[in-house]
Scaffold this motif. Structure first.
Motif, mmCIF file in Angstrom:
data_model
loop_
_atom_site.group_PDB
_atom_site.id
_atom_site.type_symbol
_atom_site.label_atom_id
_atom_site.label_comp_id
_atom_site.label_asym_id
_atom_site.label_seq_id
_atom_site.Cartn_x
_atom_site.Cartn_y
_atom_site.Cartn_z
ATOM 1 N N LYS A 1 -9.780 3.637 -43.579
ATOM 2 C CA LYS A 1 -9.084 4.749 -43.915
ATOM 3 C C LYS A 1 -7.645 4.467 -44.121
ATOM 4 C CE LYS A 1 -12.213 8.273 -41.973
ATOM 5 N NZ LYS A 1 -12.277 9.267 -40.644
ATOM 6 N N LYS A 2 -7.334 3.063 -43.368
ATOM 7 C CA LYS A 2 -6.001 2.734 -43.436
ATOM 8 C C LYS A 2 -5.401 2.244 -44.806
ATOM 9 C CE LYS A 2 -5.774 1.398 -38.473
ATOM 10 N NZ LYS A 2 -5.365 0.096 -37.416
ATOM 11 N N GLU A 3 -4.220 2.383 -45.041
ATOM 12 C CA GLU A 3 -3.731 1.779 -46.030
ATOM 13 C C GLU A 3 -3.601 0.254 -46.355
ATOM 14 O OE1 GLU A 3 -2.923 3.190 -49.353
ATOM 15 O OE2 GLU A 3 -3.605 4.905 -48.483
ATOM 16 N N THR A 4 -4.093 -0.538 -47.248
ATOM 17 C CA THR A 4 -4.038 -2.176 -47.288
ATOM 18 C C THR A 4 -3.156 -2.573 -48.408
ATOM 19 O OG1 THR A 4 -5.921 -2.143 -48.463
ATOM 20 C CG2 THR A 4 -6.198 -2.181 -46.298
ATOM 21 N N SER A 5 -2.701 -3.537 -48.386
ATOM 22 C CA SER A 5 -1.751 -4.255 -49.360
ATOM 23 C C SER A 5 -1.991 -5.911 -48.946
ATOM 24 C CB SER A 5 -0.328 -3.999 -49.016
ATOM 25 O OG SER A 5 0.218 -4.671 -49.909
ATOM 26 N N LEU A 6 -2.837 -6.245 -49.827
ATOM 27 C CA LEU A 6 -3.132 -7.623 -49.696
ATOM 28 C C LEU A 6 -2.274 -8.744 -49.803
ATOM 29 C CD1 LEU A 6 -5.541 -9.881 -49.188
ATOM 30 C CD2 LEU A 6 -6.135 -9.485 -51.866
ATOM 31 N N LYS A 7 -2.070 -9.386 -49.041
ATOM 32 C CA LYS A 7 -0.820 -10.555 -48.958
ATOM 33 C C LYS A 7 -1.832 -12.186 -49.096
ATOM 34 C CE LYS A 7 2.546 -8.252 -46.335
ATOM 35 N NZ LYS A 7 3.335 -8.330 -45.100
ATOM 36 N N PRO A 8 -1.716 -12.457 -50.221
ATOM 37 C CA PRO A 8 -2.322 -13.865 -50.497
ATOM 38 C C PRO A 8 -1.710 -14.987 -50.105
ATOM 39 C CG PRO A 8 -1.440 -12.995 -52.516
ATOM 40 C CD PRO A 8 -1.485 -11.878 -51.640
ATOM 41 N N VAL A 9 -2.264 -16.181 -50.004
ATOM 42 C CA VAL A 9 -1.546 -17.332 -49.160
ATOM 43 C C VAL A 9 -0.585 -17.897 -50.206
ATOM 44 C CG1 VAL A 9 -2.024 -19.487 -48.437
ATOM 45 C CG2 VAL A 9 -3.781 -17.819 -47.854
ATOM 46 N N TYR A 10 -1.080 -17.786 -51.431
ATOM 47 C CA TYR A 10 -0.008 -18.320 -52.506
ATOM 48 C C TYR A 10 0.101 -17.362 -53.932
ATOM 49 C CZ TYR A 10 -4.530 -20.129 -54.326
ATOM 50 O OH TYR A 10 -5.740 -20.211 -54.804
ATOM 51 N N LYS A 11 1.010 -18.010 -54.618
ATOM 52 C CA LYS A 11 1.136 -17.097 -55.920
ATOM 53 C C LYS A 11 0.528 -18.094 -56.915
ATOM 54 C CE LYS A 11 5.000 -14.252 -54.913
ATOM 55 N NZ LYS A 11 6.447 -14.061 -55.099
ATOM 56 N N LEU A 12 -0.099 -17.703 -58.184
ATOM 57 C CA LEU A 12 -0.440 -18.558 -59.249
ATOM 58 C C LEU A 12 0.618 -19.206 -59.576
ATOM 59 C CD1 LEU A 12 -3.316 -16.607 -61.175
ATOM 60 C CD2 LEU A 12 -3.560 -18.836 -59.866
ATOM 61 N N SER A 13 1.787 -18.896 -59.712
ATOM 62 C CA SER A 13 2.836 -19.533 -60.199
ATOM 63 C C SER A 13 3.546 -20.426 -59.269
ATOM 64 C CB SER A 13 4.137 -18.552 -60.556
ATOM 65 O OG SER A 13 4.227 -17.723 -59.429
ATOM 66 N N ASP A 14 3.126 -20.370 -58.103
ATOM 67 C CA ASP A 14 3.175 -21.610 -56.968
ATOM 68 C C ASP A 14 3.165 -23.073 -57.731
ATOM 69 O OD1 ASP A 14 4.210 -19.740 -55.383
ATOM 70 O OD2 ASP A 14 2.790 -19.827 -54.126
ATOM 71 N N LYS A 15 3.817 -24.242 -57.443
ATOM 72 C CA LYS A 15 3.477 -25.440 -57.909
ATOM 73 C C LYS A 15 2.406 -26.005 -56.794
ATOM 74 C CE LYS A 15 8.099 -27.071 -58.209
ATOM 75 N NZ LYS A 15 9.434 -28.040 -57.487
ATOM 76 N N LEU A 16 1.545 -26.774 -57.653
ATOM 77 C CA LEU A 16 0.058 -26.991 -57.030
ATOM 78 C C LEU A 16 0.267 -27.580 -55.633
ATOM 79 C CD1 LEU A 16 -2.919 -27.519 -57.349
ATOM 80 C CD2 LEU A 16 -2.506 -29.662 -58.822
ATOM 81 N N VAL A 17 1.170 -28.559 -55.478
ATOM 82 C CA VAL A 17 1.190 -29.133 -54.135
ATOM 83 C C VAL A 17 1.771 -28.037 -52.957
ATOM 84 C CG1 VAL A 17 3.941 -29.728 -54.385
ATOM 85 C CG2 VAL A 17 2.218 -31.088 -52.663
ATOM 86 N N ASP A 18 2.458 -27.135 -53.487
ATOM 87 C CA ASP A 18 2.906 -25.849 -52.566
ATOM 88 C C ASP A 18 1.562 -24.921 -52.137
ATOM 89 O OD1 ASP A 18 5.360 -26.812 -52.518
ATOM 90 O OD2 ASP A 18 6.021 -25.295 -53.844
ATOM 91 N N LYS A 19 0.727 -24.848 -52.920
ATOM 92 C CA LYS A 19 -0.439 -23.918 -52.866
ATOM 93 C C LYS A 19 -1.399 -24.728 -51.897
ATOM 94 C CE LYS A 19 -0.730 -22.304 -57.605
ATOM 95 N NZ LYS A 19 -1.560 -22.386 -58.931
ATOM 96 N N ILE A 20 -1.560 -25.863 -52.072
ATOM 97 C CA ILE A 20 -2.653 -26.799 -51.094
ATOM 98 C C ILE A 20 -1.753 -26.758 -49.695
ATOM 99 C CG2 ILE A 20 -3.105 -28.910 -50.752
ATOM 100 C CD1 ILE A 20 -3.273 -29.742 -53.812
ATOM 101 N N GLU A 21 -0.542 -26.896 -49.616
ATOM 102 C CA GLU A 21 -0.120 -27.150 -48.363
ATOM 103 C C GLU A 21 -0.032 -25.793 -47.729
ATOM 104 O OE1 GLU A 21 3.563 -29.545 -48.102
ATOM 105 O OE2 GLU A 21 2.592 -31.230 -49.163
ATOM 106 N N LYS A 22 0.219 -24.642 -48.365
ATOM 107 C CA LYS A 22 0.252 -23.384 -48.012
ATOM 108 C C LYS A 22 -1.135 -22.813 -47.304
ATOM 109 C CE LYS A 22 3.987 -21.196 -50.583
ATOM 110 N NZ LYS A 22 4.130 -19.898 -51.520
ATOM 111 N N ILE A 23 -2.175 -23.429 -48.036
ATOM 112 C CA ILE A 23 -3.552 -23.161 -47.544
ATOM 113 C C ILE A 23 -3.813 -24.029 -46.290
ATOM 114 C CG2 ILE A 23 -5.970 -23.361 -47.967
ATOM 115 C CD1 ILE A 23 -5.572 -22.968 -50.792
ATOM 116 N N CYS A 24 -3.407 -25.230 -46.158
ATOM 117 C CA CYS A 24 -3.566 -26.273 -45.125
ATOM 118 C C CYS A 24 -2.927 -25.648 -43.777
ATOM 119 C CB CYS A 24 -3.403 -27.668 -45.477
ATOM 120 S SG CYS A 24 -4.209 -28.294 -46.692
#
Length: 527
Positions: A415-438
């Motif tokens: 019942k709570k309101e949610t707002s999903l916060k992904p790890v990265y944005k598609l517009s991020d640089k590839l290396v930044d996406k990898i490092e954010k996940i790691c």
């Protein structure tokens, strides 16, 4: 077991939208349009897996039963089992005890032929590509740059590296190998496609090789997309399968990518179909929150334009003690010290899912030998830290009774309101996406790249694609031998692959293989 027609009947589905396999399971016509308004999605994930068992599928099935038992119209959407782990270590994917989907053997072995269809579609591409080369190579394929591999739905490490002979007389041959079917890009596309047009467009865009000028060669260049679509549709592979739990509640089973080498979630078509039929959809993501859940939340949710309302994080006292350094044959002995040490793994996963900003609850999957002292320790820990939790006995007592408390708490959290916060944005640089996940999901302090990986980073950086990490599920690190993390660690990226149709970059870490091997004594020897 109920007649499957009785399970389906309450949804008022037209007869022409159902394809029956006798009276035990069926396929139903897929719903491609999402009508999610007030429907709720519950994502089930877990801590890092151990041989002691966490029970993620058992909890998913039990929760689905419990929701229906308290008057909630709920359907579970689960992955299809691959015969690789059925014959390897896992031995099936039906849940356990009184929280199972049935008929067990039919689901585990061949089922309705969906994985066979995906295997055939994948290998048709290889066959037609090699055939083009044999008959004069009109596409000017550089045989040293063929990246498409054949697949097989069996664990077989000897097929990782093979030599393909196209024409023995002319000595036309190239190095290749087999992946397991569930690692095929066809499987990923099958599970990410939102409708038939999307499926066709994605298949067309698959890169299979490069020509002598280093330009990509696509499936569309082979002119076989129509044939692949026929394989996936004429046998109704694209239709979700509907089975039932031991308590007679419906479960859709469709698609089966592994979460350590692929994206680890059931198909979007299955999710959309479930959302059109039920008020609550229970789905699970493969392995732990660092793998399947991250990919569901970062990839599937963005592609399908959905978000979960609640995350259930599954844990067992036995698995926590293994993460605390105890051997499997010593798990039945009370050991609070090991339990405390194992909490480090749970806390890492709690931190991980908390960052996505979705309400969550810990489900403790109880085993018969769990002691009161150990359960009291967990209860005190969760209460002290204000963490929602529920003890779950669905394995022993069935979902209606054993997961009743969990179901009620899930409904309240949803019942709570949610707002999903992904790890990265598609517009991020590839290396930044990898490092954010790691760093955010694994807790790594650094990421190092091989020379080959670094070259691929530069090559693939032009694509605003998702990242699909291939990493051992056993550890938060890329080394399956490290269960207890006592010092800062680095993730080692050895290679990158492009899945152009799936629209993600596969990042290979550590010693991960896309074709698993069998253990010394596989489950196949025990059947």
């Amino acid at each position: 077991m109920l007649d499957i027609k009785k399970v389906i009947k309450k949804y008022k589905i037209n007869d022409e939208d159902v394809f029956l396999y006798g009276n035990i399971f069926a396929k139903i016509r897929p719903c491609f349009d999402t009508k999610q308004q007030n429907q709720k999605i519950v994502l089930v994930t877990a801590i890092s897996p151990t041989p002691a068992g966490e029970g993620k599928t058992t909890v998913s099935i039990g929760l689905n039963d419990a929701l229906n038992a308290i008057g909630i119209n709920s359907i579970a959407s689960l992955r299809e089992p691959s015969m690789g782990p059925v014959f390897g270590v896992k031995g099936g994917a039906n849940g356990g005890g009184k929280a199972q989907i049935i008929p067990k053997d039919e689901i585990n072995f061949h089922f309705t032929g969906d994985l066979h269809a995906i295997t055939s579609a994948n290998n048709l591409i290889s066959s037609c590509l090699d055939n083009n080369i044999y008959w004069g190579n009109s596409l000017n394929v550089d045989i040293k740059k063929i990246i498409w591999k054949r697949v097989l739905d069996i664990n077989d490490r000897s097929l990782r590296d093979v030599e393909i002979t196209i024409n023995a007389k002319k000595n036309i041959k190239y190095k290749s190998g087999f992946d397991i079917t569930v690692a095929s890009e066809i499987m990923a596309i099958f599970c990410l496609a939102k409708n038939l047009n999307d499926l066709q467009e994605r298949i067309n865009k698959i890169i299979v090789a490069f020509d002598s000028k280093n330009k990509p060669i696509y499936v569309s260049d082979l002119g076989i997309t129509g044939a692949i679509i026929k394989i996936l549709t004429n046998g109704k592979a694209i239709w979700p399968n509907i089975v039932q739990t031991l308590e007679g509640n419906p479960v859709l089973v469709h698609g089966g990518p592994f979460a350590n080498i692929a994206h680890g979630c059931s198909s979007i078509i299955s999710l959309n179909t479930a959302l059109n039929l039920a008020d609550y959809v229970v789905t699970e993501a493969g392995f732990a929150s660092d793998l399947g859940a991250e990919k569901f939340l970062d990839i599937v949710c963005d592609v399908a334009k959905i978000k979960p309302n609640v995350i259930v994080l599954v844990v067992s006292i036995r698995s926590l003690k293994m993460h605390g350094g105890i051997k499997k044959n010593e798990l039945d002995v009370i050991n609070i010290s090991a339990l405390k040490k194992g909490m480090d793994n749970l806390c890492r996963h709690i931190k991980n899912i908390s960052a996505f900003n979705i309400p969550y609850i810990i489900s403790i999957n109880q085993f018969i030998n769990d002691t009161k002292q150990e359960m009291d320790y967990l209860q005190n820990f969760f209460c002290k830290n204000n963490i929602p939790f529920s003890f779950n006995t669905a394995y022993e007592n069935g979902g209606a009774k054993g997961a009743n408390d969990l179901a009620k708490k899930v409904v309240e959290l949803s019942k709570k309101e949610t707002s999903l916060k992904p790890v990265y944005k598609l517009s991020d640089k590839l290396v930044d996406k990898i490092e954010k996940i790691c760093k955010r999901c694994y807790g790594a302090t650094d990421v190092k790249y091989s020379d080959d990986a670094f070259k691929k980073i530069k090559e693939f950086s032009k694509f605003d694609y998702y990242v699909c990490m291939a990493k051992t599920p056993i550890s938060l690190t890329d080394d399956e031998k490290i269960l207890m993390i006592t010092k800062p660690f680095t993730i080692h990226v050895k290679d990158l692959l492009i899945a152009n149709g799936a629209k993600f970059i596969i990042v290979l870490t550590g010693n991960i293989y896309r074709m698993p091997g069998l253990p010394k004594i596989p489950e196949a020897n025990k059947m």
